[in-house]
Enzyme design. Structure first.
Site, PDB file in Angstrom:
ATOM      1  N   THR A 135       9.868  -8.166 -12.014  1.00  0.00           N
ATOM      2  CA  THR A 135       9.115  -9.392 -12.278  1.00  0.00           C
ATOM      3  C   THR A 135       7.996  -9.539 -11.255  1.00  0.00           C
ATOM      4  O   THR A 135       8.223  -9.372 -10.052  1.00  0.00           O
ATOM      5  CB  THR A 135      10.070 -10.609 -12.250  1.00  0.00           C
ATOM      6  OG1 THR A 135      11.053 -10.398 -13.255  1.00  0.00           O
ATOM      7  CG2 THR A 135       9.324 -11.906 -12.522  1.00  0.00           C
ATOM      8  N   GLN A 184      -7.309   1.274   4.098  1.00  0.00           N
ATOM      9  CA  GLN A 184      -8.196   0.778   5.162  1.00  0.00           C
ATOM     10  C   GLN A 184      -9.617   0.544   4.657  1.00  0.00           C
ATOM     11  O   GLN A 184     -10.376  -0.191   5.282  1.00  0.00           O
ATOM     12  CB  GLN A 184      -8.243   1.771   6.332  1.00  0.00           C
ATOM     13  CG  GLN A 184      -6.940   1.879   7.114  1.00  0.00           C
ATOM     14  CD  GLN A 184      -6.591   0.608   7.887  1.00  0.00           C
ATOM     15  OE1 GLN A 184      -7.440  -0.246   8.158  1.00  0.00           O
ATOM     16  NE2 GLN A 184      -5.332   0.458   8.244  1.00  0.00           N
ATOM     17  N   HIS A 235      -2.721  -7.056   2.506  1.00  0.00           N
ATOM     18  CA  HIS A 235      -2.804  -7.651   3.851  1.00  0.00           C
ATOM     19  C   HIS A 235      -3.860  -6.997   4.731  1.00  0.00           C
ATOM     20  O   HIS A 235      -4.077  -7.444   5.857  1.00  0.00           O
ATOM     21  CB  HIS A 235      -1.425  -7.643   4.534  1.00  0.00           C
ATOM     22  CG  HIS A 235      -0.917  -6.315   4.975  1.00  0.00           C
ATOM     23  ND1 HIS A 235      -0.901  -5.947   6.291  1.00  0.00           N
ATOM     24  CD2 HIS A 235      -0.403  -5.261   4.296  1.00  0.00           C
ATOM     25  CE1 HIS A 235      -0.365  -4.736   6.405  1.00  0.00           C
ATOM     26  NE2 HIS A 235      -0.072  -4.293   5.196  1.00  0.00           N
ATOM     27  N   GLY A 287       0.837  -1.196   0.000  1.00  0.00           N
ATOM     28  CA  GLY A 287       0.000   0.000   0.000  1.00  0.00           C
ATOM     29  C   GLY A 287       0.874   1.249   0.000  1.00  0.00           C
ATOM     30  O   GLY A 287       0.580   2.241  -0.670  1.00  0.00           O
ATOM     31  N   THR A 288       1.964   1.197   0.752  1.00  0.00           N
ATOM     32  CA  THR A 288       2.904   2.321   0.802  1.00  0.00           C
ATOM     33  C   THR A 288       3.415   2.646  -0.600  1.00  0.00           C
ATOM     34  O   THR A 288       3.467   3.812  -1.008  1.00  0.00           O
ATOM     35  CB  THR A 288       4.099   1.962   1.716  1.00  0.00           C
ATOM     36  OG1 THR A 288       3.601   1.721   3.031  1.00  0.00           O
ATOM     37  CG2 THR A 288       5.135   3.063   1.757  1.00  0.00           C
ATOM     38  N   CYS A 328       2.039   1.746  13.292  1.00  0.00           N
ATOM     39  CA  CYS A 328       3.272   2.541  13.253  1.00  0.00           C
ATOM     40  C   CYS A 328       3.657   3.016  14.640  1.00  0.00           C
ATOM     41  O   CYS A 328       4.794   3.374  14.876  1.00  0.00           O
ATOM     42  CB  CYS A 328       3.083   3.763  12.364  1.00  0.00           C
ATOM     43  SG  CYS A 328       2.344   3.362  10.804  1.00  0.00           S
ATOM     44  N   ASN A 351      -6.795   5.331   9.420  1.00  0.00           N
ATOM     45  CA  ASN A 351      -6.337   4.103  10.057  1.00  0.00           C
ATOM     46  C   ASN A 351      -6.306   4.183  11.580  1.00  0.00           C
ATOM     47  O   ASN A 351      -6.232   3.154  12.242  1.00  0.00           O
ATOM     48  CB  ASN A 351      -4.938   3.731   9.543  1.00  0.00           C
ATOM     49  CG  ASN A 351      -3.972   4.897   9.573  1.00  0.00           C
ATOM     50  OD1 ASN A 351      -4.214   5.951   8.972  1.00  0.00           O
ATOM     51  ND2 ASN A 351      -2.883   4.733  10.289  1.00  0.00           N
TER      52      ASN A 351
END
Ligand code: PLP
Length: 391
Positions: A238, A180, A202, A72-73, A328, A152
């Site tokens: 790849t 989220q 995830h 996501g980052t 975090c 989040n």
């Protein structure tokens, strides 16, 4: 020993067994390179194509509008850097909000060093951006607006369609960090003028290390990972075929189950939101009462702001996993949350919140057990003041 209760689905989610089944063949048997022209390559390519259509289905988008990323980052960074590199960083202006994830805010800080001007919109006490503030913040040189779909830490959902509409009317690209929100609230790119949307595997019962960026057809984006030209030149490297297949399966399940699953989570969430203050005097809800993610609760405990981590560890001993603020914060433990500060909390109060985030595998029975344990855990930290009511 009762089973542990996992209430930190905003940090990460357990992979759905159907996701693991979808990944397995691409780890063990079909390990070809999707760029190869022979059968092994074609098998892998088919898996990537299928997943692209499955992810596109979450947003009523076209498969070609999905770019797979490593997280996501990375999707957030590709949206911001890719759009700004295409438009020219120096002299451009970007509008974002004060409560974005660091994946957006730290990216802004880096682009500022290259000459980008950034405006951060404030939020109200519930965590909502005012669309009128966006209207005022857009300038002739504004190239991108980036406002998260749901936060989040506090779980508040922004009026994304309205914000995107404003950006569209003013001729500015609109990005939303939906890490989220994806799979939990509905998105329809046919009716919502969102140009770029980030998600992460995830967070929706898929694998880690895989994300995706929706890029509306026609939007110009420079790659931040130039190289062999995979993902139609937008993200070289790849492809992680097994993770992509897993993300596709996770997206398909989320899309199919979303309305019923959201209603189920809202029932458990609201039961907790109503029951906790009745059992614990000093507990209060942070964020918007109903404009919030279906399974998301953020709690403050008056007078116990410094003790959120102790409470979390106490609950951990009882077999319950919840978070203080966001994942975090384990890295920045003890520091005030920039999100809570933006909601108007003073630095002391901004240190002490508890986040309960529910997912597919949580049940009402688990919520009931949590309701038994939490008052005891709170009371154990403040026995003299008797902040917890009996029971
Ligand atoms: N954006 C938001 C709103 C998040 O909550 C997170 C993760 O917590 C991210 C971005 C980063 O996603 P990832 O962990 O896949 O890099």
């Amino acid at each position: 020993m009762p089973e542990r209760i996992y209430f930190d689905n905003a940090a990460t989610t357990a992979p759905d067994p159907r996701v693991l089944d979808a990944m397995q063949p691409y780890l063990a048997r079909f390990w070809g390179n999707p760029s190869s022209l022979y059968a092994e390559g074609r098998q892998a390519r088919e898996a990537v194509d299928r997943a692209r259509a499955q992810v596109a289905g979450l947003f009523a988008a076209e498969p070609d509008e999905i770019v797979f990323t490593g997280s996501g980052t990375e999707a957030d960074n590709l949206a911001l850097q890719g759009a700004l590199l295409a438009a020219g960083v120096s002299g451009s202006h970007l509008v974002t909000s004060a409560i974005e994830h660091p994946a957006v805010l730290a990216c802004c800080r880096q682009l500022e060093r290259l000459g980008l001007a950034v405006s951060e919109l404030p939020v109200d006490g519930q965590g909502l951006v005012d669309p009128a503030d966006l209207e005022k913040a857009i300038r002739p040189e504004t190239r991108l607006v980036s406002i998260m779909a749901a936060n989040n830490v506090v779980g508040t959902i922004q009026p994304i369609a309205e914000l995107a509409q404003i950006a569209r009317r003013r001729g500015v690209l609109f990005h939303t960090d939906a890490v989220q929100a994806a799979g939990k609230i509905a998105f329809d790119t046919r009716t919502q003028p969102i140009d770029l949307l980030s998600l992460s595997g995830h967070k929706l019962h898929g694998p880690k290390g895989i994300g995706a960026l929706y890029v509306r057809a026609g939007v110009e984006l420079w790659p931040i990972l130039p190289g062999g030209g995979q993902e139609r030149g937008r993200r070289s490297g790849t492809e992680n075929v097994a993770a992509i297949a897993g993300l596709g399966q996770a997206a398909e399940i989320a899309a199919a189950d979303r309305p019923g699953e959201a209603a189920r989570l809202v029932r458990i969430r609201d039961h907790l939101i109503e029951s906790i203050p009745a059992k614990i005097d000093n507990a209060y809800l942070i964020g918007h009462r109903w404009r919030r993610l279906p399974g998301h609760i953020c709690l403050g405990f008056e007078g116990m702001e410094g003790e959120a981590i102790k409470l979390l560890l106490e609950l951990d001993k009882e077999g319950i996993a919840i978070s203080s603020g966001s994942a975090c914060s384990a890295i920045h433990a003890g520091q005030p949350s920039h999100v809570l500060e933006a909601l108007g909390f003073d630095p002391l109060k901004a240190r002490g919140s508890l986040r309960i985030s529910l997912g597919r595998f949580n049940t009402l029975e688990e919520a009931e057990r949590f309701l038994e344990v939490l008052p005891r855990a709170v009371a154990s930290l403040r026995p003299i003041r008797r902040l917890a009511k009996a029971g």
